[in-house]
Motif scaffolding. Structure first.
Motif, PDB file in Angstrom:
ATOM      1  N   LEU A  79       0.818  -1.204   0.000  1.00  0.00           N
ATOM      2  CA  LEU A  79       0.000   0.000   0.000  1.00  0.00           C
ATOM      3  C   LEU A  79       0.859   1.265   0.000  1.00  0.00           C
ATOM      4  O   LEU A  79       0.494   2.281  -0.594  1.00  0.00           O
ATOM      5  CB  LEU A  79      -0.935  -0.002   1.215  1.00  0.00           C
ATOM      6  N   LEU A  80       2.012   1.205   0.664  1.00  0.00           N
ATOM      7  CA  LEU A  80       2.909   2.363   0.661  1.00  0.00           C
ATOM      8  C   LEU A  80       3.404   2.683  -0.751  1.00  0.00           C
ATOM      9  O   LEU A  80       3.738   3.825  -1.067  1.00  0.00           O
ATOM     10  CB  LEU A  80       4.111   2.106   1.582  1.00  0.00           C
ATOM     11  N   ALA A  81       3.462   1.652  -1.597  1.00  0.00           N
ATOM     12  CA  ALA A  81       3.908   1.835  -2.989  1.00  0.00           C
ATOM     13  C   ALA A  81       2.751   2.176  -3.917  1.00  0.00           C
ATOM     14  O   ALA A  81       2.944   2.293  -5.123  1.00  0.00           O
ATOM     15  CB  ALA A  81       4.616   0.566  -3.467  1.00  0.00           C
ATOM     16  N   ASP A  82       1.557   2.353  -3.376  1.00  0.00           N
ATOM     17  CA  ASP A  82       0.373   2.601  -4.192  1.00  0.00           C
ATOM     18  C   ASP A  82       0.209   4.097  -4.439  1.00  0.00           C
ATOM     19  O   ASP A  82       1.167   4.868  -4.358  1.00  0.00           O
ATOM     20  CB  ASP A  82      -0.859   2.018  -3.496  1.00  0.00           C
ATOM     21  N   ASN A  83      -1.006   4.516  -4.698  1.00  0.00           N
ATOM     22  CA  ASN A  83      -1.335   5.912  -4.963  1.00  0.00           C
ATOM     23  C   ASN A  83      -0.816   6.828  -3.847  1.00  0.00           C
ATOM     24  O   ASN A  83      -0.748   6.449  -2.686  1.00  0.00           O
ATOM     25  CB  ASN A  83      -2.857   6.023  -5.082  1.00  0.00           C
ATOM     26  N   TYR A  84      -0.475   8.070  -4.224  1.00  0.00           N
ATOM     27  CA  TYR A  84       0.066   9.028  -3.252  1.00  0.00           C
ATOM     28  C   TYR A  84      -0.854   9.220  -2.050  1.00  0.00           C
ATOM     29  O   TYR A  84      -0.398   9.277  -0.909  1.00  0.00           O
ATOM     30  CB  TYR A  84       0.300  10.377  -3.945  1.00  0.00           C
ATOM     31  N   LEU A  85      -2.150   9.320  -2.285  1.00  0.00           N
ATOM     32  CA  LEU A  85      -3.078   9.551  -1.182  1.00  0.00           C
ATOM     33  C   LEU A  85      -3.122   8.354  -0.233  1.00  0.00           C
ATOM     34  O   LEU A  85      -3.271   8.512   0.979  1.00  0.00           O
ATOM     35  CB  LEU A  85      -4.481   9.847  -1.722  1.00  0.00           C
ATOM     36  N   VAL A  86      -2.981   7.162  -0.804  1.00  0.00           N
ATOM     37  CA  VAL A  86      -2.958   5.949   0.018  1.00  0.00           C
ATOM     38  C   VAL A  86      -1.699   5.928   0.885  1.00  0.00           C
ATOM     39  O   VAL A  86      -1.762   5.707   2.100  1.00  0.00           O
ATOM     40  CB  VAL A  86      -3.009   4.682  -0.869  1.00  0.00           C
ATOM     41  N   SER A  87      -0.550   6.164   0.265  1.00  0.00           N
ATOM     42  CA  SER A  87       0.703   6.138   1.022  1.00  0.00           C
ATOM     43  C   SER A  87       0.742   7.259   2.055  1.00  0.00           C
ATOM     44  O   SER A  87       1.283   7.096   3.152  1.00  0.00           O
ATOM     45  CB  SER A  87       1.903   6.246   0.081  1.00  0.00           C
ATOM     46  N   LEU A  90      -1.107   6.216   5.178  1.00  0.00           N
ATOM     47  CA  LEU A  90      -0.275   5.332   5.986  1.00  0.00           C
ATOM     48  C   LEU A  90       0.834   6.109   6.683  1.00  0.00           C
ATOM     49  O   LEU A  90       1.167   5.848   7.843  1.00  0.00           O
ATOM     50  CB  LEU A  90       0.328   4.232   5.111  1.00  0.00           C
ATOM     51  N   SER A  91       1.413   7.070   5.969  1.00  0.00           N
ATOM     52  CA  SER A  91       2.490   7.869   6.550  1.00  0.00           C
ATOM     53  C   SER A  91       2.008   8.671   7.748  1.00  0.00           C
ATOM     54  O   SER A  91       2.702   8.792   8.761  1.00  0.00           O
ATOM     55  CB  SER A  91       3.075   8.817   5.494  1.00  0.00           C
ATOM     56  N   LEU A  92       0.801   9.216   7.648  1.00  0.00           N
ATOM     57  CA  LEU A  92       0.237   9.982   8.753  1.00  0.00           C
ATOM     58  C   LEU A  92      -0.020   9.107   9.973  1.00  0.00           C
ATOM     59  O   LEU A  92      -0.099   9.600  11.095  1.00  0.00           O
ATOM     60  CB  LEU A  92      -1.060  10.672   8.320  1.00  0.00           C
ATOM     61  N   ALA A  93      -0.159   7.811   9.753  1.00  0.00           N
ATOM     62  CA  ALA A  93      -0.342   6.875  10.867  1.00  0.00           C
ATOM     63  C   ALA A  93       0.997   6.341  11.371  1.00  0.00           C
ATOM     64  O   ALA A  93       1.039   5.521  12.276  1.00  0.00           O
ATOM     65  CB  ALA A  93      -1.223   5.714  10.432  1.00  0.00           C
ATOM     66  N   GLY A  94       2.097   6.822  10.774  1.00  0.00           N
ATOM     67  CA  GLY A  94       3.411   6.450  11.276  1.00  0.00           C
ATOM     68  C   GLY A  94       4.111   5.336  10.540  1.00  0.00           C
ATOM     69  O   GLY A  94       5.190   4.900  10.954  1.00  0.00           O
ATOM     70  N   TYR A  95       3.545   4.874   9.432  1.00  0.00           N
ATOM     71  CA  TYR A  95       4.163   3.782   8.685  1.00  0.00           C
ATOM     72  C   TYR A  95       5.032   4.329   7.557  1.00  0.00           C
ATOM     73  O   TYR A  95       4.689   5.317   6.914  1.00  0.00           O
ATOM     74  CB  TYR A  95       3.100   2.861   8.077  1.00  0.00           C
ATOM     75  N   GLY A  96       6.140   3.626   7.308  1.00  0.00           N
ATOM     76  CA  GLY A  96       6.982   3.949   6.170  1.00  0.00           C
ATOM     77  C   GLY A  96       7.791   5.217   6.312  1.00  0.00           C
ATOM     78  O   GLY A  96       8.315   5.733   5.331  1.00  0.00           O
ATOM     79  N   LEU A  97       7.912   5.736   7.519  1.00  0.00           N
ATOM     80  CA  LEU A  97       8.692   6.946   7.720  1.00  0.00           C
ATOM     81  C   LEU A  97       9.955   6.639   8.511  1.00  0.00           C
ATOM     82  O   LEU A  97       9.939   5.812   9.416  1.00  0.00           O
ATOM     83  CB  LEU A  97       7.874   7.983   8.503  1.00  0.00           C
ATOM     84  N   ASP A  98      11.042   7.320   8.170  1.00  0.00           N
ATOM     85  CA  ASP A  98      12.230   7.172   9.000  1.00  0.00           C
ATOM     86  C   ASP A  98      12.084   8.077  10.227  1.00  0.00           C
ATOM     87  O   ASP A  98      11.139   8.864  10.333  1.00  0.00           O
ATOM     88  CB  ASP A  98      13.509   7.464   8.213  1.00  0.00           C
ATOM     89  N   GLU A  99      13.019   7.967  11.143  1.00  0.00           N
ATOM     90  CA  GLU A  99      12.895   8.703  12.404  1.00  0.00           C
ATOM     91  C   GLU A  99      12.800  10.208  12.191  1.00  0.00           C
ATOM     92  O   GLU A  99      11.978  10.884  12.816  1.00  0.00           O
ATOM     93  CB  GLU A  99      14.086   8.377  13.315  1.00  0.00           C
ATOM     94  N   ASN A 100      13.661  10.747  11.320  1.00  0.00           N
ATOM     95  CA  ASN A 100      13.683  12.196  11.120  1.00  0.00           C
ATOM     96  C   ASN A 100      12.356  12.710  10.570  1.00  0.00           C
ATOM     97  O   ASN A 100      11.836  13.735  11.029  1.00  0.00           O
ATOM     98  CB  ASN A 100      14.818  12.584  10.174  1.00  0.00           C
TER      99      ASN A 100
END
Length: 224
Positions: A79-87, A90-100
């Motif tokens: 899903l992280l590799a899917d549409n920008y709005l989908v990713s 997920l990013s807003l929920a804390g997935y797929g982000l590095d610490e910084n």
């Protein structure tokens, strides 16, 4: 001309309803997959569905993924590799982000977002330290309650300090397996509670009982 070989046309509404049902089955199958081998056909079907679904269907599926515990990382990665709005969801929920990047997002969002991040099982000590620094009592409690959240020595000290006026936080800390060394069972031998000598003559560290009043329990912590 004969119509025997012509398939009836499926309406858009029926196609969407069918995909929604299949999305639900994919999510359930992914959660209960016992091995990578079991997961492969599930991911294949997810790929097929995402390729046909409109953005609204994808977002609804992603929301259901976020609300379902135990979803395999492979499906999250897809899903992280899917549409920008989908990713982005997920990013807003804390997935797929590095610490910084996560710290940057934490600095620009409020407590409701901090609480979501504090509940994740993918936190690092740096992130828990930052959450404790910026968050209030509810964030501290959420981190103490999240047994998958690693706590640095500094974080433990800060949380114990906050627990001086928060019994709920102290109880959450007491229930963490990784902090068992700070808490003695109610039926522990007197020598362990008082810092006395063990059977082999070695002095044991002072530990506290969960049955002690809050003030005394914190006093014990401050002397350890």
């Amino acid at each position: 001309m004969s119509d025997a070989g012509i398939q009836p046309k499926i309406t858009l509404e029926a196609a969407i309803a069918d995909r929604i049902t299949r999305f639900a089955n994919v999510l359930s199958s992914a959660v209960f997959a016992q091995s990578t081998l079991d997961l492969l056909p599930v991911l294949k079907e997810a790929d097929e569905l995402l390729g046909k679904a409109c953005i609204l269907e994808r977002l609804v599926f992603t929301r259901n993924v976020l609300n379902t515990p135990g979803v395999p990382g492979a499906l999250i990665d897809r899903l992280l590799a899917d549409n920008y709005l989908v990713s982005r969801m997920l990013s807003l929920a804390g997935y797929g982000l590095d610490e910084n990047k996560t710290i940057q997002q934490l600095s620009t969002h409020g407590e409701s977002f901090w609480l979501k991040i504090a509940s994740l099982n993918t936190l690092s000590e740096r992130l828990t330290d930052y959450l404790i620094e910026i968050g209030g009592p509810e964030v501290a409690y959420r981190l103490a309650e999240n047994r998958q959240a690693p706590l640095s020595v500094s974080a433990i000290a800060t949380l114990f300090k906050k627990a001086q006026s928060d019994r709920r936080l102290l109880d959450a800390l007491a229930s963490r397996p990784d902090l068992n060394g700070h808490f003695a069972p109610a039926n522990a031998a007197p020598s362990l509670k008082s810092g006395g000598l063990s059977s082999n003559g070695t002095r044991q560290p002072r530990r506290m009982s969960r049955n002690l009043p809050l003030g005394k329990r914190l006093k014990v912590i401050s002397h350890n």
